[in-house]
Design an enzyme around this catalytic site. Structure first.
Site, PDB file in Angstrom:
ATOM      1  N   TYR A 169       0.836  -1.211   0.000  1.00 39.36           N
ATOM      2  CA  TYR A 169       0.000   0.000   0.000  1.00 39.36           C
ATOM      3  C   TYR A 169       0.868   1.258   0.000  1.00 39.36           C
ATOM      4  O   TYR A 169       0.530   2.270  -0.596  1.00 39.36           O
ATOM      5  CB  TYR A 169      -0.981  -0.011   1.188  1.00 39.36           C
ATOM      6  N   LYS A 216       9.680   9.284  13.196  1.00 37.97           N
ATOM      7  CA  LYS A 216       8.599   8.371  12.809  1.00 37.97           C
ATOM      8  C   LYS A 216       8.225   7.414  13.948  1.00 37.97           C
ATOM      9  O   LYS A 216       7.047   7.259  14.300  1.00 37.97           O
ATOM     10  CB  LYS A 216       9.016   7.563  11.576  1.00 37.97           C
ATOM     11  N   ASN A 227       4.524   7.572  16.557  1.00 35.18           N
ATOM     12  CA  ASN A 227       3.577   6.471  16.776  1.00 35.18           C
ATOM     13  C   ASN A 227       3.644   5.946  18.202  1.00 35.18           C
ATOM     14  O   ASN A 227       2.620   5.545  18.760  1.00 35.18           O
ATOM     15  CB  ASN A 227       3.810   5.368  15.754  1.00 35.18           C
ATOM     16  N   ARG A 251       1.464   8.142  20.208  1.00 35.78           N
ATOM     17  CA  ARG A 251       0.023   7.823  20.101  1.00 35.78           C
ATOM     18  C   ARG A 251      -0.307   6.606  20.957  1.00 35.78           C
ATOM     19  O   ARG A 251      -1.326   6.561  21.647  1.00 35.78           O
ATOM     20  CB  ARG A 251      -0.309   7.578  18.631  1.00 35.78           C
ATOM     21  N   GLY A 260      -4.986  -1.849  17.224  1.00 36.58           N
ATOM     22  CA  GLY A 260      -4.523  -2.728  16.140  1.00 36.58           C
ATOM     23  C   GLY A 260      -3.822  -1.928  15.072  1.00 36.58           C
ATOM     24  O   GLY A 260      -3.430  -0.780  15.285  1.00 36.58           O
ATOM     25  N   CYS A 298       0.984  -0.031  12.354  1.00 40.31           N
ATOM     26  CA  CYS A 298       1.968   0.979  12.809  1.00 40.31           C
ATOM     27  C   CYS A 298       2.071   1.028  14.321  1.00 40.31           C
ATOM     28  O   CYS A 298       3.120   0.807  14.913  1.00 40.31           O
ATOM     29  CB  CYS A 298       1.538   2.369  12.362  1.00 40.31           C
ATOM     30  N   ARG A 337     -16.487   0.615  22.008  1.00 45.68           N
ATOM     31  CA  ARG A 337     -16.107   1.791  21.205  1.00 45.68           C
ATOM     32  C   ARG A 337     -17.097   2.950  21.326  1.00 45.68           C
ATOM     33  O   ARG A 337     -17.198   3.779  20.430  1.00 45.68           O
ATOM     34  CB  ARG A 337     -15.981   1.412  19.723  1.00 45.68           C
TER      35      ARG A 337
HETATM   36  N1  SAJ Z   1      -7.207   3.823  18.715  1.00 43.62           N
HETATM   37  C1  SAJ Z   1      -7.706   3.945  20.016  1.00 43.62           C
HETATM   38  N2  SAJ Z   1      -7.809   5.187  20.565  1.00 43.62           N
HETATM   39  C2  SAJ Z   1      -7.438   6.312  19.877  1.00 43.62           C
HETATM   40  C3  SAJ Z   1      -6.933   6.168  18.561  1.00 43.62           C
HETATM   41  C4  SAJ Z   1      -6.830   4.912  17.999  1.00 43.62           C
HETATM   42  O1  SAJ Z   1      -8.056   2.953  20.665  1.00 43.62           O
HETATM   43  O2  SAJ Z   1      -7.564   7.410  20.415  1.00 43.62           O
HETATM   44  C5  SAJ Z   1      -7.048   2.492  18.140  1.00 43.62           C
HETATM   45  C6  SAJ Z   1      -7.831   2.263  16.865  1.00 43.62           C
HETATM   46  O3  SAJ Z   1      -9.087   1.713  17.142  1.00 43.62           O
HETATM   47  C7  SAJ Z   1      -6.943   1.264  16.116  1.00 43.62           C
HETATM   48  C8  SAJ Z   1      -5.538   1.638  16.558  1.00 43.62           C
HETATM   49  O4  SAJ Z   1      -5.683   2.375  17.773  1.00 43.62           O
HETATM   50  O5  SAJ Z   1      -7.216  -0.057  16.526  1.00 43.62           O
HETATM   51  C9  SAJ Z   1      -4.759   2.480  15.537  1.00 43.62           C
HETATM   52  O6  SAJ Z   1      -5.589   3.524  15.159  1.00 43.62           O
HETATM   53  P1  SAJ Z   1      -4.972   4.828  14.370  1.00 43.62           P
HETATM   54  O7  SAJ Z   1      -6.061   5.847  14.290  1.00 43.62           O
HETATM   55  O8  SAJ Z   1      -3.695   5.213  14.973  1.00 43.62           O
HETATM   56  O9  SAJ Z   1      -4.784   4.303  12.871  1.00 43.62           O
HETATM   57  P2  SAJ Z   1      -3.479   3.712  12.191  1.00 43.62           P
HETATM   58  O10 SAJ Z   1      -2.976   2.529  12.882  1.00 43.62           O
HETATM   59  O11 SAJ Z   1      -3.781   3.576  10.741  1.00 43.62           O
HETATM   60  O12 SAJ Z   1      -2.415   4.874  12.418  1.00 43.62           O
HETATM   61  C10 SAJ Z   1      -2.024   5.685  11.359  1.00 43.62           C
HETATM   62  C11 SAJ Z   1      -0.632   6.100  11.692  1.00 43.62           C
HETATM   63  N3  SAJ Z   1      -0.105   6.773  10.538  1.00 43.62           N
HETATM   64  C12 SAJ Z   1       1.141   6.440  10.127  1.00 43.62           C
HETATM   65  O13 SAJ Z   1       1.830   5.639  10.710  1.00 43.62           O
HETATM   66  C13 SAJ Z   1       1.588   7.112   8.923  1.00 43.62           C
HETATM   67  C14 SAJ Z   1      -0.628   7.049  12.873  1.00 43.62           C
HETATM   68  O14 SAJ Z   1       0.684   7.623  13.004  1.00 43.62           O
HETATM   69  C15 SAJ Z   1      -1.586   8.171  12.686  1.00 43.62           C
HETATM   70  O15 SAJ Z   1      -1.596   8.966  13.880  1.00 43.62           O
HETATM   71  C16 SAJ Z   1      -2.973   7.605  12.436  1.00 43.62           C
HETATM   72  O16 SAJ Z   1      -2.897   6.802  11.253  1.00 43.62           O
HETATM   73  C17 SAJ Z   1      -3.933   8.761  12.205  1.00 43.62           C
HETATM   74  O17 SAJ Z   1      -3.934   9.645  13.098  1.00 43.62           O
HETATM   75  O18 SAJ Z   1      -4.625   8.767  11.212  1.00 43.62           O
END
Ligand code: SAJ
Length: 441
Positions: free
Chosen positions: A24, A223, A227, A230, A274, A277, A420
Protein backbone atom coordinates in the site's frame (compact mmCIF):
# COMPACT_ATOMS: atom_id res chain seq x y z
CA UNK A 1 26.78 11.58 -11.12
CA UNK A 2 26.98 14.45 -8.64
CA UNK A 3 24.09 15.43 -6.39
CA UNK A 4 23.58 18.65 -8.35
CA UNK A 5 23.21 16.72 -11.62
CA UNK A 6 20.86 14.28 -9.87
CA UNK A 7 18.80 17.21 -8.60
CA UNK A 8 18.66 18.61 -12.13
CA UNK A 9 17.46 15.27 -13.51
CA UNK A 10 14.81 15.22 -10.80
CA UNK A 11 13.63 18.74 -11.49
CA UNK A 12 13.43 18.09 -15.23
CA UNK A 13 11.71 14.71 -14.60
CA UNK A 14 14.48 12.95 -16.54
CA UNK A 15 15.32 10.82 -13.50
CA UNK A 16 13.97 7.27 -13.50
CA UNK A 17 12.59 6.20 -10.14
CA UNK A 18 12.60 2.64 -8.84
CA UNK A 19 10.24 1.57 -6.05
CA UNK A 20 11.01 -1.71 -4.27
CA UNK A 21 7.88 -3.16 -2.68
CA UNK A 22 4.47 -2.38 -4.21
CA UNK A 23 2.39 -2.75 -1.06
CA UNK A 24 0.00 0.00 0.00
CA UNK A 25 2.94 2.40 0.65
CA UNK A 26 5.06 1.58 -2.42
CA UNK A 27 2.16 1.44 -4.85
CA UNK A 28 0.79 4.83 -3.76
CA UNK A 29 4.20 6.50 -3.99
CA UNK A 30 4.99 4.83 -7.36
CA UNK A 31 1.72 6.11 -8.81
CA UNK A 32 2.31 9.58 -7.36
CA UNK A 33 5.78 9.94 -8.90
CA UNK A 34 4.46 8.60 -12.22
CA UNK A 35 1.68 11.18 -12.08
CA UNK A 36 4.35 13.85 -11.45
CA UNK A 37 5.93 12.92 -14.80
CA UNK A 38 8.67 10.43 -13.88
CA UNK A 39 9.28 7.04 -15.45
CA UNK A 40 8.77 4.63 -12.55
CA UNK A 41 9.84 1.02 -12.29
CA UNK A 42 8.07 -0.88 -9.55
CA UNK A 43 9.89 -3.99 -8.31
CA UNK A 44 7.55 -6.42 -6.60
CA UNK A 45 8.68 -9.91 -5.52
CA UNK A 46 5.14 -11.28 -5.99
CA UNK A 47 5.04 -11.69 -9.79
CA UNK A 48 1.26 -12.12 -9.77
CA UNK A 49 0.87 -8.78 -7.97
CA UNK A 50 3.16 -7.12 -10.54
CA UNK A 51 0.99 -8.59 -13.30
CA UNK A 52 -2.22 -7.25 -11.74
CA UNK A 53 -0.66 -3.79 -11.50
CA UNK A 54 0.55 -3.88 -15.11
CA UNK A 55 -2.99 -4.76 -16.17
CA UNK A 56 -4.03 -1.41 -14.67
CA UNK A 57 -5.92 -2.99 -11.75
CA UNK A 58 -5.28 -2.05 -8.12
CA UNK A 59 -4.45 -5.07 -5.94
CA UNK A 60 -5.50 -3.14 -2.82
CA UNK A 61 -8.89 -4.32 -1.52
CA UNK A 62 -9.98 -1.47 0.74
CA UNK A 63 -11.52 1.78 -0.50
CA UNK A 64 -8.66 4.03 -1.62
CA UNK A 65 -10.08 7.22 -3.18
CA UNK A 66 -8.33 8.07 -6.45
CA UNK A 67 -5.83 5.22 -6.45
CA UNK A 68 -7.51 2.78 -8.88
CA UNK A 69 -8.06 5.56 -11.44
CA UNK A 70 -4.51 6.89 -11.08
CA UNK A 71 -3.01 3.41 -11.32
CA UNK A 72 -4.97 2.75 -14.51
CA UNK A 73 -3.81 6.02 -16.01
CA UNK A 74 -0.08 5.69 -15.24
CA UNK A 75 0.13 2.06 -16.33
CA UNK A 76 -1.73 2.84 -19.56
CA UNK A 77 0.66 5.72 -20.30
CA UNK A 78 3.61 3.42 -19.59
CA UNK A 79 4.99 5.73 -16.88
CA UNK A 80 4.62 3.00 -14.29
CA UNK A 81 5.73 -0.54 -15.05
CA UNK A 82 5.92 -3.31 -12.46
CA UNK A 83 8.30 -6.24 -12.58
CA UNK A 84 9.72 -8.86 -10.24
CA UNK A 85 13.15 -8.52 -11.90
CA UNK A 86 15.42 -6.41 -9.70
CA UNK A 87 17.73 -5.82 -12.67
CA UNK A 88 15.25 -3.10 -13.66
CA UNK A 89 16.78 -1.01 -10.86
CA UNK A 90 20.03 -0.64 -12.82
CA UNK A 91 18.33 2.02 -14.94
CA UNK A 92 17.20 4.03 -11.91
CA UNK A 93 18.61 7.33 -10.66
CA UNK A 94 16.51 7.08 -7.49
CA UNK A 95 15.45 3.90 -5.68
CA UNK A 96 12.82 3.93 -2.91
CA UNK A 97 12.52 0.95 -0.55
CA UNK A 98 9.04 0.41 0.90
CA UNK A 99 8.98 -3.09 2.34
CA UNK A 100 7.54 -4.44 5.59
CA UNK A 101 9.54 -4.14 8.80
CA UNK A 102 7.70 -6.33 11.35
CA UNK A 103 8.88 -7.21 14.85
CA UNK A 104 9.29 -10.71 16.33
CA UNK A 105 6.06 -11.75 18.09
CA UNK A 106 7.78 -12.64 21.37
CA UNK A 107 11.10 -10.79 21.56
CA UNK A 108 9.66 -7.74 19.73
CA UNK A 109 13.03 -7.31 18.03
CA UNK A 110 12.76 -6.00 14.44
CA UNK A 111 12.88 -8.72 11.76
CA UNK A 112 14.57 -7.20 8.72
CA UNK A 113 14.41 -10.13 6.30
CA UNK A 114 12.47 -8.12 3.72
CA UNK A 115 14.53 -4.96 4.24
CA UNK A 116 17.90 -6.69 4.02
CA UNK A 117 16.80 -8.65 0.94
CA UNK A 118 15.65 -5.41 -0.66
CA UNK A 119 18.87 -3.58 0.25
CA UNK A 120 20.93 -6.45 -1.15
CA UNK A 121 18.97 -6.48 -4.40
CA UNK A 122 19.24 -2.70 -4.71
CA UNK A 123 22.98 -2.87 -4.00
CA UNK A 124 23.54 -5.47 -6.71
CA UNK A 125 21.86 -3.25 -9.29
CA UNK A 126 22.99 0.09 -7.87
CA UNK A 127 23.99 2.70 -10.39
CA UNK A 128 26.85 5.11 -9.58
CA UNK A 129 25.42 8.45 -8.46
CA UNK A 130 22.02 7.00 -7.56
CA UNK A 131 20.01 8.02 -4.48
CA UNK A 132 18.56 5.26 -2.27
CA UNK A 133 15.72 6.28 0.09
CA UNK A 134 14.23 3.95 2.70
CA UNK A 135 10.54 4.75 3.28
CA UNK A 136 9.88 1.81 5.57
CA UNK A 137 9.64 2.53 9.29
CA UNK A 138 12.82 1.28 10.99
CA UNK A 139 14.42 1.27 14.42
CA UNK A 140 16.61 4.35 14.85
CA UNK A 141 20.16 3.51 13.76
CA UNK A 142 19.09 0.98 11.10
CA UNK A 143 20.13 3.15 8.12
CA UNK A 144 23.68 3.52 9.44
CA UNK A 145 24.22 0.09 10.92
CA UNK A 146 22.28 -2.17 8.57
CA UNK A 147 21.14 -0.58 5.31
CA UNK A 148 24.36 1.32 4.54
CA UNK A 149 26.74 -1.66 4.99
CA UNK A 150 24.34 -3.90 3.09
CA UNK A 151 24.27 -1.54 0.11
CA UNK A 152 28.04 -0.96 0.16
CA UNK A 153 28.82 -4.67 0.35
CA UNK A 154 26.41 -5.65 -2.44
CA UNK A 155 27.49 -2.80 -4.74
CA UNK A 156 31.19 -2.36 -3.92
CA UNK A 157 30.39 1.36 -3.83
CA UNK A 158 30.82 3.83 -0.97
CA UNK A 159 28.04 5.99 0.39
CA UNK A 160 28.35 9.75 -0.25
CA UNK A 161 31.19 9.13 -2.70
CA UNK A 162 29.54 6.77 -5.20
CA UNK A 163 25.84 6.77 -4.16
CA UNK A 164 23.59 8.68 -1.79
CA UNK A 165 21.42 7.40 1.06
CA UNK A 166 18.45 8.75 2.99
CA UNK A 167 15.36 7.93 5.04
CA UNK A 168 11.96 9.47 4.34
CA UNK A 169 9.45 7.63 6.57
CA UNK A 170 5.96 7.22 5.13
CA UNK A 171 2.94 8.76 6.87
CA UNK A 172 0.17 7.07 4.92
CA UNK A 173 -2.97 5.48 6.36
CA UNK A 174 -5.15 2.84 4.78
CA UNK A 175 -8.21 4.51 3.27
CA UNK A 176 -6.37 7.79 2.79
CA UNK A 177 -3.23 6.69 0.93
CA UNK A 178 -3.10 9.31 -1.81
CA UNK A 179 -4.56 12.04 0.38
CA UNK A 180 -2.01 11.61 3.17
CA UNK A 181 0.84 11.17 0.69
CA UNK A 182 0.18 14.50 -0.99
CA UNK A 183 -0.98 16.59 1.99
CA UNK A 184 1.08 15.46 4.99
CA UNK A 185 4.49 16.90 5.78
CA UNK A 186 7.46 14.55 5.58
CA UNK A 187 10.89 14.34 7.12
CA UNK A 188 13.81 13.99 4.66
CA UNK A 189 16.68 12.40 6.55
CA UNK A 190 19.86 12.53 4.46
CA UNK A 191 23.16 10.77 5.14
CA UNK A 192 24.57 14.23 4.44
CA UNK A 193 22.82 17.61 4.49
CA UNK A 194 23.30 17.89 0.74
CA UNK A 195 21.56 14.55 0.25
CA UNK A 196 18.67 15.73 2.44
CA UNK A 197 18.26 18.77 0.17
CA UNK A 198 18.05 16.60 -2.95
CA UNK A 199 15.52 14.38 -1.18
CA UNK A 200 13.42 17.46 -0.50
CA UNK A 201 13.62 18.37 -4.20
CA UNK A 202 12.45 14.86 -5.07
CA UNK A 203 9.49 14.75 -2.67
CA UNK A 204 8.52 18.32 -3.52
CA UNK A 205 7.31 16.92 -6.87
CA UNK A 206 4.53 14.98 -5.07
CA UNK A 207 4.12 16.46 -1.56
CA UNK A 208 2.22 19.69 -1.04
CA UNK A 209 3.31 20.14 2.60
CA UNK A 210 6.46 20.83 4.64
CA UNK A 211 9.55 18.84 3.79
CA UNK A 212 11.88 19.05 6.77
CA UNK A 213 15.53 18.18 6.13
CA UNK A 214 17.40 16.39 8.91
CA UNK A 215 19.93 13.59 9.34
CA UNK A 216 18.98 9.90 9.18
CA UNK A 217 18.83 9.22 12.91
CA UNK A 218 16.49 12.16 13.44
CA UNK A 219 14.17 10.93 10.67
CA UNK A 220 14.14 7.41 12.17
CA UNK A 221 13.37 8.86 15.61
CA UNK A 222 10.59 11.17 14.40
CA UNK A 223 8.60 8.37 12.81
CA UNK A 224 8.90 5.82 15.61
CA UNK A 225 8.33 8.52 18.24
CA UNK A 226 5.16 9.91 16.66
CA UNK A 227 3.58 6.47 16.78
CA UNK A 228 4.94 5.63 20.23
CA UNK A 229 3.45 8.91 21.40
CA UNK A 230 0.02 7.82 20.10
CA UNK A 231 0.31 4.39 21.72
CA UNK A 232 1.19 5.89 25.12
CA UNK A 233 -1.65 8.39 24.85
CA UNK A 234 -4.13 5.65 24.03
CA UNK A 235 -2.80 3.54 26.92
CA UNK A 236 -3.33 6.48 29.27
CA UNK A 237 -6.94 6.81 28.13
CA UNK A 238 -7.44 3.07 28.57
CA UNK A 239 -6.00 3.08 32.09
CA UNK A 240 -8.28 5.96 33.12
CA UNK A 241 -11.20 4.06 31.58
CA UNK A 242 -10.46 1.06 33.80
CA UNK A 243 -10.23 3.31 36.85
CA UNK A 244 -13.56 4.95 35.96
CA UNK A 245 -15.18 1.53 35.70
CA UNK A 246 -13.91 0.64 39.15
CA UNK A 247 -15.06 3.93 40.67
CA UNK A 248 -18.45 3.99 38.95
CA UNK A 249 -17.73 7.00 36.73
CA UNK A 250 -18.17 7.56 32.99
CA UNK A 251 -14.82 7.88 31.17
CA UNK A 252 -16.43 9.85 28.36
CA UNK A 253 -17.70 12.56 30.68
CA UNK A 254 -14.36 12.60 32.52
CA UNK A 255 -12.45 12.83 29.23
CA UNK A 256 -14.71 15.59 27.90
CA UNK A 257 -14.09 17.72 30.97
CA UNK A 258 -10.37 16.92 31.22
CA UNK A 259 -9.96 18.06 27.60
CA UNK A 260 -11.53 21.39 28.52
CA UNK A 261 -8.46 22.04 30.60
CA UNK A 262 -5.85 23.90 28.53
CA UNK A 263 -3.31 21.73 26.67
CA UNK A 264 -5.02 18.50 27.61
CA UNK A 265 -6.00 16.14 24.80
CA UNK A 266 -6.91 12.71 26.10
CA UNK A 267 -7.16 10.10 23.36
CA UNK A 268 -10.04 7.63 23.00
CA UNK A 269 -10.23 4.58 25.27
CA UNK A 270 -11.22 1.46 23.38
CA UNK A 271 -11.34 -2.30 22.99
CA UNK A 272 -7.71 -2.44 21.87
CA UNK A 273 -5.06 -1.07 19.50
CA UNK A 274 -4.52 -2.73 16.14
CA UNK A 275 -3.01 -1.88 12.78
CA UNK A 276 0.40 -2.09 11.19
CA UNK A 277 1.97 0.98 12.81
CA UNK A 278 0.97 1.72 16.37
CA UNK A 279 1.45 -1.77 17.87
CA UNK A 280 4.85 -2.15 16.18
CA UNK A 281 6.66 1.20 16.09
CA UNK A 282 7.08 1.59 19.88
CA UNK A 283 9.02 -1.70 19.85
CA UNK A 284 11.32 -0.41 17.09
CA UNK A 285 12.04 2.63 19.25
CA UNK A 286 12.51 0.55 22.42
CA UNK A 287 14.89 -1.75 20.53
CA UNK A 288 17.06 1.17 19.49
CA UNK A 289 17.05 2.50 23.06
CA UNK A 290 18.13 -0.92 24.35
CA UNK A 291 21.08 -0.97 21.95
CA UNK A 292 22.28 2.24 23.57
CA UNK A 293 21.89 0.76 27.06
CA UNK A 294 18.70 2.68 27.84
CA UNK A 295 15.78 0.46 28.90
CA UNK A 296 12.60 2.20 27.77
CA UNK A 297 10.12 1.82 30.63
CA UNK A 298 6.97 3.62 29.49
CA UNK A 299 6.78 2.15 25.98
CA UNK A 300 6.49 -1.55 26.98
CA UNK A 301 4.02 -0.71 29.76
CA UNK A 302 1.81 1.24 27.36
CA UNK A 303 1.91 -1.69 24.94
CA UNK A 304 0.90 -4.04 27.76
CA UNK A 305 -2.03 -1.83 28.78
CA UNK A 306 -3.32 -1.61 25.20
CA UNK A 307 -2.79 -5.32 24.57
CA UNK A 308 -4.80 -6.11 27.70
CA UNK A 309 -7.96 -4.40 26.46
CA UNK A 310 -9.39 -7.35 24.49
CA UNK A 311 -9.07 -9.51 27.61
CA UNK A 312 -10.90 -6.81 29.55
CA UNK A 313 -13.69 -6.97 26.99
CA UNK A 314 -13.90 -10.73 27.66
CA UNK A 315 -14.17 -10.02 31.39
CA UNK A 316 -16.93 -7.48 30.83
CA UNK A 317 -18.83 -10.02 28.73
CA UNK A 318 -18.48 -12.78 31.35
CA UNK A 319 -19.59 -10.42 34.12
CA UNK A 320 -22.60 -9.08 32.22
CA UNK A 321 -23.78 -12.56 31.30
CA UNK A 322 -23.28 -14.02 34.76
CA UNK A 323 -25.40 -11.17 36.19
CA UNK A 324 -28.15 -12.62 34.03
CA UNK A 325 -27.51 -16.17 35.15
CA UNK A 326 -25.89 -17.22 31.89
CA UNK A 327 -22.44 -18.82 32.20
CA UNK A 328 -20.11 -18.13 29.28
CA UNK A 329 -19.45 -21.84 28.73
CA UNK A 330 -21.72 -23.09 25.99
CA UNK A 331 -23.15 -19.60 25.37
CA UNK A 332 -23.31 -18.00 21.92
CA UNK A 333 -21.63 -14.59 21.64
CA UNK A 334 -21.97 -12.27 18.64
CA UNK A 335 -18.87 -10.13 17.97
CA UNK A 336 -19.52 -7.00 15.91
CA UNK A 337 -16.38 -5.78 14.13
CA UNK A 338 -13.22 -7.61 13.08
CA UNK A 339 -11.22 -4.86 11.29
CA UNK A 340 -8.74 -2.93 13.46
CA UNK A 341 -10.27 0.43 12.54
CA UNK A 342 -13.75 1.78 11.91
CA UNK A 343 -15.00 1.61 8.30
CA UNK A 344 -11.87 -0.26 7.18
CA UNK A 345 -11.27 -3.80 5.90
CA UNK A 346 -7.77 -3.95 7.41
CA UNK A 347 -7.44 -6.72 10.00
CA UNK A 348 -3.72 -6.47 10.78
CA UNK A 349 -3.16 -6.95 14.53
CA UNK A 350 -6.90 -6.60 15.09
CA UNK A 351 -7.95 -6.60 18.79
CA UNK A 352 -10.92 -8.76 17.75
CA UNK A 353 -8.61 -11.74 17.21
CA UNK A 354 -7.56 -12.08 20.89
CA UNK A 355 -11.11 -11.27 21.97
CA UNK A 356 -12.57 -14.14 19.91
CA UNK A 357 -9.84 -16.50 21.12
CA UNK A 358 -10.46 -15.48 24.74
CA UNK A 359 -14.20 -16.14 24.50
CA UNK A 360 -13.63 -19.49 22.80
CA UNK A 361 -11.12 -20.51 25.47
CA UNK A 362 -13.94 -20.06 28.00
CA UNK A 363 -16.19 -22.35 25.97
CA UNK A 364 -18.30 -19.78 24.16
CA UNK A 365 -19.50 -20.30 20.60
CA UNK A 366 -18.51 -17.09 18.79
CA UNK A 367 -20.09 -15.58 15.70
CA UNK A 368 -18.32 -12.66 14.00
CA UNK A 369 -19.79 -9.92 11.81
CA UNK A 370 -17.91 -7.23 9.91
CA UNK A 371 -19.35 -5.38 6.89
CA UNK A 372 -15.89 -4.83 5.38
CA UNK A 373 -14.07 -8.08 6.07
CA UNK A 374 -14.51 -11.03 3.69
CA UNK A 375 -15.92 -14.04 5.49
CA UNK A 376 -17.70 -11.95 8.13
CA UNK A 377 -20.06 -9.94 5.95
CA UNK A 378 -23.81 -10.61 5.79
CA UNK A 379 -26.86 -9.67 7.79
CA UNK A 380 -26.05 -8.29 11.22
CA UNK A 381 -29.28 -9.72 12.61
CA UNK A 382 -28.33 -13.20 11.48
CA UNK A 383 -25.20 -12.85 13.58
CA UNK A 384 -27.20 -11.46 16.52
CA UNK A 385 -30.14 -13.90 16.22
CA UNK A 386 -30.38 -16.14 19.29
CA UNK A 387 -27.06 -14.98 20.78
CA UNK A 388 -26.61 -14.63 24.54
CA UNK A 389 -24.56 -11.43 24.22
CA UNK A 390 -23.30 -8.97 21.60
CA UNK A 391 -19.81 -7.44 21.85
CA UNK A 392 -19.01 -4.31 19.81
CA UNK A 393 -15.28 -4.19 18.99
CA UNK A 394 -15.20 -1.66 16.10
CA UNK A 395 -17.14 1.55 15.64
CA UNK A 396 -18.24 0.88 12.06
CA UNK A 397 -20.91 3.38 10.96
CA UNK A 398 -23.45 0.63 10.31
CA UNK A 399 -23.35 -0.37 14.00
CA UNK A 400 -24.07 3.20 15.07
CA UNK A 401 -27.25 3.07 13.00
CA UNK A 402 -28.57 -0.10 14.64
CA UNK A 403 -32.01 0.07 16.22
CA UNK A 404 -31.59 -1.07 19.81
CA UNK A 405 -35.15 -2.39 19.97
CA UNK A 406 -34.36 -4.68 17.04
CA UNK A 407 -31.12 -5.73 18.71
CA UNK A 408 -33.03 -6.61 21.88
CA UNK A 409 -35.50 -8.63 19.86
CA UNK A 410 -32.81 -10.54 18.00
CA UNK A 411 -30.76 -11.53 21.05
CA UNK A 412 -31.76 -14.52 23.17
CA UNK A 413 -30.23 -12.75 26.20
CA UNK A 414 -30.32 -8.91 25.81
CA UNK A 415 -26.71 -8.30 26.89
CA UNK A 416 -24.59 -5.73 25.02
CA UNK A 417 -20.91 -4.90 25.69
CA UNK A 418 -19.72 -1.76 23.91
CA UNK A 419 -15.96 -1.34 23.41
CA UNK A 420 -16.11 1.79 21.21
CA UNK A 421 -18.83 4.06 22.61
CA UNK A 422 -21.24 3.18 19.82
CA UNK A 423 -24.24 3.48 22.14
CA UNK A 424 -25.18 5.48 25.22
CA UNK A 425 -26.08 3.48 28.37
CA UNK A 426 -29.44 5.18 28.83
CA UNK A 427 -30.59 4.37 25.30
CA UNK A 428 -29.63 0.73 25.82
CA UNK A 429 -31.40 0.54 29.13
CA UNK A 430 -34.54 2.11 27.67
CA UNK A 431 -34.48 -0.68 25.08
CA UNK A 432 -34.36 -3.20 27.93
CA UNK A 433 -30.79 -4.18 27.19
CA UNK A 434 -28.27 -5.08 29.93
CA UNK A 435 -25.44 -2.77 28.87
CA UNK A 436 -21.75 -2.63 29.76
CA UNK A 437 -19.69 0.13 28.16
CA UNK A 438 -15.90 0.12 28.38
CA UNK A 439 -14.93 2.73 30.95
CA UNK A 440 -18.53 3.33 32.00
CA UNK A 441 -18.92 2.25 35.61
N1 SAJ B 1 -7.21 3.82 18.72
C1 SAJ B 1 -7.71 3.95 20.02
N2 SAJ B 1 -7.81 5.19 20.57
C2 SAJ B 1 -7.44 6.31 19.88
C3 SAJ B 1 -6.93 6.17 18.56
C4 SAJ B 1 -6.83 4.91 18.00
O1 SAJ B 1 -8.06 2.95 20.67
O2 SAJ B 1 -7.56 7.41 20.42
C5 SAJ B 1 -7.05 2.49 18.14
C6 SAJ B 1 -7.83 2.26 16.86
O3 SAJ B 1 -9.09 1.71 17.14
C7 SAJ B 1 -6.94 1.26 16.12
C8 SAJ B 1 -5.54 1.64 16.56
O4 SAJ B 1 -5.68 2.38 17.77
O5 SAJ B 1 -7.22 -0.06 16.53
C9 SAJ B 1 -4.76 2.48 15.54
O6 SAJ B 1 -5.59 3.52 15.16
P1 SAJ B 1 -4.97 4.83 14.37
O7 SAJ B 1 -6.06 5.85 14.29
O8 SAJ B 1 -3.69 5.21 14.97
O9 SAJ B 1 -4.78 4.30 12.87
P2 SAJ B 1 -3.48 3.71 12.19
O10 SAJ B 1 -2.98 2.53 12.88
O11 SAJ B 1 -3.78 3.58 10.74
O12 SAJ B 1 -2.42 4.87 12.42
C10 SAJ B 1 -2.02 5.68 11.36
C11 SAJ B 1 -0.63 6.10 11.69
N3 SAJ B 1 -0.10 6.77 10.54
C12 SAJ B 1 1.14 6.44 10.13
O13 SAJ B 1 1.83 5.64 10.71
C13 SAJ B 1 1.59 7.11 8.92
C14 SAJ B 1 -0.63 7.05 12.87
O14 SAJ B 1 0.68 7.62 13.00
C15 SAJ B 1 -1.59 8.17 12.69
O15 SAJ B 1 -1.60 8.97 13.88
C16 SAJ B 1 -2.97 7.61 12.44
O16 SAJ B 1 -2.90 6.80 11.25
C17 SAJ B 1 -3.93 8.76 12.20
O17 SAJ B 1 -3.93 9.65 13.10
O18 SAJ B 1 -4.62 8.77 11.21
Amino acid sequence: MSLSILQQRIETRQATIGVVGLGYVGLAVACSFARAGFMVRGVERRAERAAIINSGESPIQGHEPGLPELLHEVTRSGRLRATSDTEALRACDVVLIAVETPVEPISKAPTYEALSAAADAVGRALRRGALVVVESTVAPGTLEHMVRPCLEEASGLAVDRDFYLGHCPERVMPGRLLHNLTTMSRVCGGHTPATAEVMAALYRTIVGADLDTVDCITAELVKTTENAYRDVQIAFANEIALICEGLGADIWRVRELVNKSPSRSMHLPGAGVGGHCIPKDPWLLAHAAELTGIAAQLLPVARAVNDSMPAHMVDLTVMAMSEHGRPIHGATVAVLGYAYLENSDDVRNTPSEPLVAGLQRLGARVRVHDPFVAGYQGDIFETLGGADAAVIMVGHDCYKQLDLGAVHKALRLPVLIDGRRVFEPEAARQAGIAFRGLGRG
